[in-house]
Design a protein around this motif. Sequence first.
Motif, PDB file in Angstrom:
ATOM      1  N   PRO A   1       0.826  -1.396   0.003  1.00 11.68           N
ATOM      2  CA  PRO A   1       0.124   0.197  -0.059  1.00 11.68           C
ATOM      3  C   PRO A   1       0.887   1.180   0.153  1.00 11.68           C
ATOM      4  O   PRO A   1       0.664   2.167  -0.351  1.00 11.68           O
ATOM      5  CB  PRO A   1      -0.990  -0.147   1.411  1.00 11.68           C
ATOM      6  CG  PRO A   1      -0.904  -1.601   1.654  1.00 11.68           C
ATOM      7  CD  PRO A   1       0.523  -2.038   1.049  1.00 11.68           C
ATOM      8  N   GLU A   2       1.946   1.339   0.502  1.00 10.33           N
ATOM      9  CA  GLU A   2       2.820   2.206   0.731  1.00 10.33           C
ATOM     10  C   GLU A   2       3.290   2.716  -0.594  1.00 10.33           C
ATOM     11  O   GLU A   2       3.677   3.892  -1.068  1.00 10.33           O
ATOM     12  CB  GLU A   2       3.958   2.025   1.846  1.00 10.33           C
ATOM     13  CG  GLU A   2       3.488   2.328   3.036  1.00 10.33           C
ATOM     14  CD  GLU A   2       4.459   1.768   4.227  1.00 10.33           C
ATOM     15  OE1 GLU A   2       4.688   2.460   5.172  1.00 10.33           O
ATOM     16  OE2 GLU A   2       5.349   1.006   3.843  1.00 10.33           O
TER      17      GLU A   2
ATOM     18  N   ASP B   1       1.905   1.867  -3.428  1.00 16.28           N
ATOM     19  CA  ASP B   1       0.943   2.310  -4.270  1.00 16.28           C
ATOM     20  C   ASP B   1       0.647   3.768  -4.151  1.00 16.28           C
ATOM     21  O   ASP B   1       0.318   4.621  -4.906  1.00 16.28           O
ATOM     22  CB  ASP B   1      -0.333   1.330  -3.977  1.00 16.28           C
ATOM     23  CG  ASP B   1      -0.228   0.147  -4.624  1.00 16.28           C
ATOM     24  OD1 ASP B   1       0.844  -0.110  -5.397  1.00 16.28           O
ATOM     25  OD2 ASP B   1      -0.963  -0.694  -4.199  1.00 16.28           O
ATOM     26  N   GLU B   2       0.559   4.292  -3.153  1.00 17.73           N
ATOM     27  CA  GLU B   2       0.398   5.761  -2.417  1.00 17.73           C
ATOM     28  C   GLU B   2       1.303   6.527  -3.013  1.00 17.73           C
ATOM     29  O   GLU B   2       1.211   7.683  -3.506  1.00 17.73           O
ATOM     30  CB  GLU B   2       0.299   5.582  -0.798  1.00 17.73           C
ATOM     31  CG  GLU B   2      -0.178   7.029  -0.488  1.00 17.73           C
ATOM     32  CD  GLU B   2      -0.083   7.302   1.161  1.00 17.73           C
ATOM     33  OE1 GLU B   2      -0.421   8.068   1.622  1.00 17.73           O
ATOM     34  OE2 GLU B   2      -0.110   6.055   1.734  1.00 17.73           O
TER      35      GLU B   2
ATOM     36  N   ARG C   1       1.230   6.794  -6.762  1.00 17.94           N
ATOM     37  CA  ARG C   1      -0.078   7.568  -7.174  1.00 17.94           C
ATOM     38  C   ARG C   1       0.146   9.205  -7.139  1.00 17.94           C
ATOM     39  O   ARG C   1      -0.067   9.691  -7.908  1.00 17.94           O
ATOM     40  CB  ARG C   1      -1.288   7.069  -6.233  1.00 17.94           C
ATOM     41  CG  ARG C   1      -2.795   7.653  -6.710  1.00 17.94           C
ATOM     42  CD  ARG C   1      -3.660   7.089  -5.814  1.00 17.94           C
ATOM     43  NE  ARG C   1      -3.840   5.604  -6.112  1.00 17.94           N
ATOM     44  CZ  ARG C   1      -3.531   4.721  -4.840  1.00 17.94           C
ATOM     45  NH1 ARG C   1      -3.384   5.430  -3.533  1.00 17.94           N
ATOM     46  NH2 ARG C   1      -3.694   3.569  -4.768  1.00 17.94           N
ATOM     47  N   ALA C   2       0.935   9.316  -5.911  1.00 21.97           N
ATOM     48  CA  ALA C   2       1.072  10.973  -5.648  1.00 21.97           C
ATOM     49  C   ALA C   2       2.013  11.243  -7.003  1.00 21.97           C
ATOM     50  O   ALA C   2       1.842  12.479  -7.227  1.00 21.97           O
ATOM     51  CB  ALA C   2       1.858  10.928  -4.309  1.00 21.97           C
TER      52      ALA C   2
ATOM     53  N   ALA D   1      -1.789   1.017  -9.141  1.00 21.85           N
ATOM     54  CA  ALA D   1      -1.954   2.424  -8.360  1.00 21.85           C
ATOM     55  C   ALA D   1      -2.962   3.182  -8.931  1.00 21.85           C
ATOM     56  O   ALA D   1      -3.560   3.870  -7.789  1.00 21.85           O
ATOM     57  CB  ALA D   1      -0.556   3.197  -8.258  1.00 21.85           C
TER      58      ALA D   1
ATOM     59  N   GLN E   1     -11.789  11.712  -6.653  1.00 24.05           N
ATOM     60  CA  GLN E   1     -10.456  10.968  -6.851  1.00 24.05           C
ATOM     61  C   GLN E   1      -9.985  10.133  -7.901  1.00 24.05           C
ATOM     62  O   GLN E   1      -9.054  10.034  -8.403  1.00 24.05           O
ATOM     63  CB  GLN E   1     -10.383  10.086  -5.668  1.00 24.05           C
ATOM     64  CG  GLN E   1      -9.153   9.043  -5.447  1.00 24.05           C
ATOM     65  CD  GLN E   1      -9.475   8.187  -4.429  1.00 24.05           C
ATOM     66  OE1 GLN E   1     -10.299   7.195  -4.436  1.00 24.05           O
ATOM     67  NE2 GLN E   1      -8.860   8.134  -3.236  1.00 24.05           N
TER      68      GLN E   1
ATOM     69  N   TRP F   1      -6.985  10.076 -11.838  1.00 26.71           N
ATOM     70  CA  TRP F   1      -6.410   8.899 -12.073  1.00 26.71           C
ATOM     71  C   TRP F   1      -6.495   8.342 -13.756  1.00 26.71           C
ATOM     72  O   TRP F   1      -5.796   7.919 -14.409  1.00 26.71           O
ATOM     73  CB  TRP F   1      -7.122   7.703 -11.259  1.00 26.71           C
ATOM     74  CG  TRP F   1      -6.752   7.946  -9.853  1.00 26.71           C
ATOM     75  CD1 TRP F   1      -6.233   8.912  -9.087  1.00 26.71           C
ATOM     76  CD2 TRP F   1      -7.105   6.958  -9.043  1.00 26.71           C
ATOM     77  NE1 TRP F   1      -6.214   8.725  -7.771  1.00 26.71           N
ATOM     78  CE2 TRP F   1      -6.903   7.659  -7.636  1.00 26.71           C
ATOM     79  CE3 TRP F   1      -7.518   5.830  -8.775  1.00 26.71           C
ATOM     80  CZ2 TRP F   1      -6.916   6.813  -6.397  1.00 26.71           C
ATOM     81  CZ3 TRP F   1      -7.707   4.996  -7.638  1.00 26.71           C
ATOM     82  CH2 TRP F   1      -7.327   5.616  -6.448  1.00 26.71           C
TER      83      TRP F   1
END
Length: 208
Positions: free
Chosen positions: A10-11, A13-14, A17-18, A57, A96, A100
Amino acid sequence: MSRPQRVLDPEIDEAARAVFLAQGPSAPLQDIAKRLGISQAALLHRVGTKEALMLRALRPMPPTALALLEPGPRPDTSVEDQLLEALLHHRDFLRQLVPWLFVLHYSELGGARALRAKTPPPVALREGLTVWLTRAKRSRRVELAAPKVVAEALCGALEARCFNAHVGGATYAPGEDAAVLRQLIRALIVPSEPPARARKQPKPRTAR
């Protein structure tokens, strides 16, 4: 000397994404690795390729408003208020999602390939809302001829507002979302019973 803590999926992916949202699909993997505090080689070892990382992501998830719609209309709240709640929840999801989609569309993956899914998010929401409206109609909470058409109108209008707001800001989607959506609901759906506050209360009897 202690070993560095393992970076969780998850880290990754985050962080990806950012970076992709800030720099677009051409963002270098090195920037993502730096954000995570690992080497680019270590990042590639975990994700395989830049395209695979971008896809995982940014690939859209199922609409979260489906969880609100799945139980069906609640008897203790007006249909109008329940629909507005679900649509505003979906608006937050779309705010959101739209950025994307832009990144994926302009990437080497291309929008169609990247968004391939068993049931695309817009279709899933329309299907869930159609079922919800059908149940409201069958329980005689509302009067409407075609639940599927009403679902299409509500979802389409909301998607257009979110897309326009992302492209041009508030001037491209004037008005407050809740007020606009409430008026649209009232234009498309006729409640079978007037709201409780609008019902006439019986006049108190006067003593003779």
